[in-house]
Design an enzyme around this catalytic site. Structure first.
Site, PDB file in Angstrom:
ATOM      1  N   CYS A 161       0.846  -1.204   0.000  1.00  0.00           N
ATOM      2  CA  CYS A 161       0.000   0.000   0.000  1.00  0.00           C
ATOM      3  C   CYS A 161       0.877   1.250   0.000  1.00  0.00           C
ATOM      4  O   CYS A 161       1.672   1.464   0.919  1.00  0.00           O
ATOM      5  CB  CYS A 161      -0.934   0.000   1.209  1.00  0.00           C
ATOM      6  SG  CYS A 161      -1.813   1.556   1.405  1.00  0.00           S
TER       7      CYS A 161
ATOM      8  N   CYS B  64       0.422   3.432   3.090  1.00  0.00           N
ATOM      9  CA  CYS B  64       1.094   2.870   4.273  1.00  0.00           C
ATOM     10  C   CYS B  64       2.585   3.211   4.227  1.00  0.00           C
ATOM     11  O   CYS B  64       3.180   3.567   5.250  1.00  0.00           O
ATOM     12  CB  CYS B  64       0.901   1.353   4.336  1.00  0.00           C
ATOM     13  SG  CYS B  64      -0.687   0.846   5.040  1.00  0.00           S
TER      14      CYS B  64
ATOM     15  N   HIS C 132      -4.145   1.435   8.354  1.00  0.00           N
ATOM     16  CA  HIS C 132      -4.714   1.054   7.060  1.00  0.00           C
ATOM     17  C   HIS C 132      -6.156   0.588   7.242  1.00  0.00           C
ATOM     18  O   HIS C 132      -6.409  -0.512   7.723  1.00  0.00           O
ATOM     19  CB  HIS C 132      -3.893  -0.056   6.392  1.00  0.00           C
ATOM     20  CG  HIS C 132      -4.436  -0.416   5.038  1.00  0.00           C
ATOM     21  ND1 HIS C 132      -3.890   0.053   3.861  1.00  0.00           N
ATOM     22  CD2 HIS C 132      -5.512  -1.146   4.673  1.00  0.00           C
ATOM     23  CE1 HIS C 132      -4.599  -0.397   2.839  1.00  0.00           C
ATOM     24  NE2 HIS C 132      -5.593  -1.132   3.309  1.00  0.00           N
TER      25      HIS C 132
ATOM     26  N   ASN D 137     -13.766   9.574  -1.358  1.00  0.00           N
ATOM     27  CA  ASN D 137     -14.238   8.536  -2.269  1.00  0.00           C
ATOM     28  C   ASN D 137     -14.263   7.195  -1.542  1.00  0.00           C
ATOM     29  O   ASN D 137     -13.305   6.835  -0.861  1.00  0.00           O
ATOM     30  CB  ASN D 137     -13.319   8.470  -3.492  1.00  0.00           C
ATOM     31  CG  ASN D 137     -13.418   9.730  -4.323  1.00  0.00           C
ATOM     32  OD1 ASN D 137     -14.510  10.235  -4.563  1.00  0.00           O
ATOM     33  ND2 ASN D 137     -12.284  10.264  -4.750  1.00  0.00           N
TER      34      ASN D 137
ATOM     35  N   HIS E 260      -6.613   2.933   0.619  1.00  0.00           N
ATOM     36  CA  HIS E 260      -6.242   3.300   1.997  1.00  0.00           C
ATOM     37  C   HIS E 260      -6.978   4.613   2.231  1.00  0.00           C
ATOM     38  O   HIS E 260      -6.776   5.580   1.482  1.00  0.00           O
ATOM     39  CB  HIS E 260      -4.718   3.457   2.099  1.00  0.00           C
ATOM     40  CG  HIS E 260      -4.202   3.844   3.450  1.00  0.00           C
ATOM     41  ND1 HIS E 260      -3.126   3.212   4.062  1.00  0.00           N
ATOM     42  CD2 HIS E 260      -4.602   4.810   4.319  1.00  0.00           C
ATOM     43  CE1 HIS E 260      -2.883   3.772   5.237  1.00  0.00           C
ATOM     44  NE2 HIS E 260      -3.770   4.770   5.408  1.00  0.00           N
TER      45      HIS E 260
ATOM     46  N   HIS F 192      -8.538   8.059   2.638  1.00  0.00           N
ATOM     47  CA  HIS F 192      -7.974   9.402   2.521  1.00  0.00           C
ATOM     48  C   HIS F 192      -9.115  10.380   2.262  1.00  0.00           C
ATOM     49  O   HIS F 192     -10.089  10.047   1.591  1.00  0.00           O
ATOM     50  CB  HIS F 192      -6.922   9.482   1.411  1.00  0.00           C
ATOM     51  CG  HIS F 192      -7.401   8.966   0.098  1.00  0.00           C
ATOM     52  ND1 HIS F 192      -7.495   7.621  -0.182  1.00  0.00           N
ATOM     53  CD2 HIS F 192      -7.842   9.602  -1.009  1.00  0.00           C
ATOM     54  CE1 HIS F 192      -7.961   7.459  -1.399  1.00  0.00           C
ATOM     55  NE2 HIS F 192      -8.189   8.652  -1.933  1.00  0.00           N
TER      56      HIS F 192
HETATM   57  P1  AMP Z   1      -8.866   8.669  -4.970  1.00  0.00           P
HETATM   58  O1  AMP Z   1      -9.448   8.683  -6.345  1.00  0.00           O
HETATM   59  O2  AMP Z   1      -9.762   9.342  -3.972  1.00  0.00           O
HETATM   60  O3  AMP Z   1      -8.425   7.279  -4.533  1.00  0.00           O
HETATM   61  O4  AMP Z   1      -7.591   9.581  -5.045  1.00  0.00           O
HETATM   62  C1  AMP Z   1      -6.287   9.152  -4.840  1.00  0.00           C
HETATM   63  C2  AMP Z   1      -5.422  10.396  -4.845  1.00  0.00           C
HETATM   64  O5  AMP Z   1      -4.115  10.021  -4.415  1.00  0.00           O
HETATM   65  C3  AMP Z   1      -5.278  11.053  -6.216  1.00  0.00           C
HETATM   66  O6  AMP Z   1      -5.750  12.400  -6.122  1.00  0.00           O
HETATM   67  C4  AMP Z   1      -3.777  10.968  -6.498  1.00  0.00           C
HETATM   68  O7  AMP Z   1      -3.301  12.112  -7.174  1.00  0.00           O
HETATM   69  C5  AMP Z   1      -3.197  10.840  -5.109  1.00  0.00           C
HETATM   70  N1  AMP Z   1      -1.896  10.165  -5.035  1.00  0.00           N
HETATM   71  C6  AMP Z   1      -1.542   8.976  -5.592  1.00  0.00           C
HETATM   72  N2  AMP Z   1      -0.279   8.655  -5.265  1.00  0.00           N
HETATM   73  C7  AMP Z   1       0.190   9.655  -4.496  1.00  0.00           C
HETATM   74  C8  AMP Z   1       1.429   9.918  -3.845  1.00  0.00           C
HETATM   75  N3  AMP Z   1       2.456   9.070  -3.945  1.00  0.00           N
HETATM   76  N4  AMP Z   1       1.564  11.052  -3.135  1.00  0.00           N
HETATM   77  C9  AMP Z   1       0.540  11.918  -3.046  1.00  0.00           C
HETATM   78  N5  AMP Z   1      -0.665  11.735  -3.619  1.00  0.00           N
HETATM   79  C10 AMP Z   1      -0.845  10.620  -4.342  1.00  0.00           C
HETATM   80 ZN    ZN Z   2      -2.383   1.384   3.599  1.00  0.00          ZN
END
Ligand code: AMP
Ligand code: ZN
Length: 106
Positions: A4, A7, A46, A82, A91, A93
């Site tokens: 992940c 994580c 997580h 989402n 994970h 957010h």
């Molecule tokens: P979601 O569609 O809500 O799952 O959004 C996932 C978000 O994570 C997206 O806006 C990506 O741009 C962001 N994301 C993916 N990888 C990273 C990373 N390594 N660091 C920061 N943001 C990330």
């Molecule tokens: Zn995680």
């Protein structure tokens, strides 16, 4: 969760700078920002999404969002979460989009 990405970020393995850290949360910049300020508020533990989150965690997320907005003197912000198949990263957010106004498209 070994594979992940969030994580790994939480554990400091990706070198990601935290904008803020609390007992149960870290906050860092979204890699693909959709607003001038686009942060992710991420539980250290997580869990996949709100369906697995304790109510007390939401309180902490709310407090963090309000304190970031105050610290940055934002006139408005938007929170997006989402869930399930709506989410790319499994994970939990919460997206924090800063200085968003009411005349946005959606
Ligand atoms: P979601 O569609 O809500 O799952 O959004 C996932 C978000 O994570 C997206 O806006 C990506 O741009 C962001 N994301 C993916 N990888 C990273 C990373 N390594 N660091 C920061 N943001 C990330
Ligand atoms: Zn995680």
């Amino acid at each position: 969760m070994d594979d992940c990405i969030f994580c790994k970020i939480v554990k400091g393995q990706m070198g990601t700078k935290f904008e803020k850290e609390t007992e149960n949360l870290v906050v860092f910049k979204d890699i693909n920002p959709q607003a001038a300020i686009h942060l992710l508020v991420v539980p250290k533990k997580h869990i996949k999404d709100m369906s697995e989150a304790e109510n007390i965690l939401w309180n902490e997320i709310k407090d963090v969002a309000v304190s970031i907005a105050r610290a940055k003197a934002l006139s408005g912000f938007r929170i997006v979460h989402n869930v399930g198949d709506a989410s790319v990263i499994s994970h939990m957010h919460v997206h924090f989009l800063g200085d968003v106004t009411s005349d946005r498209a959606v």
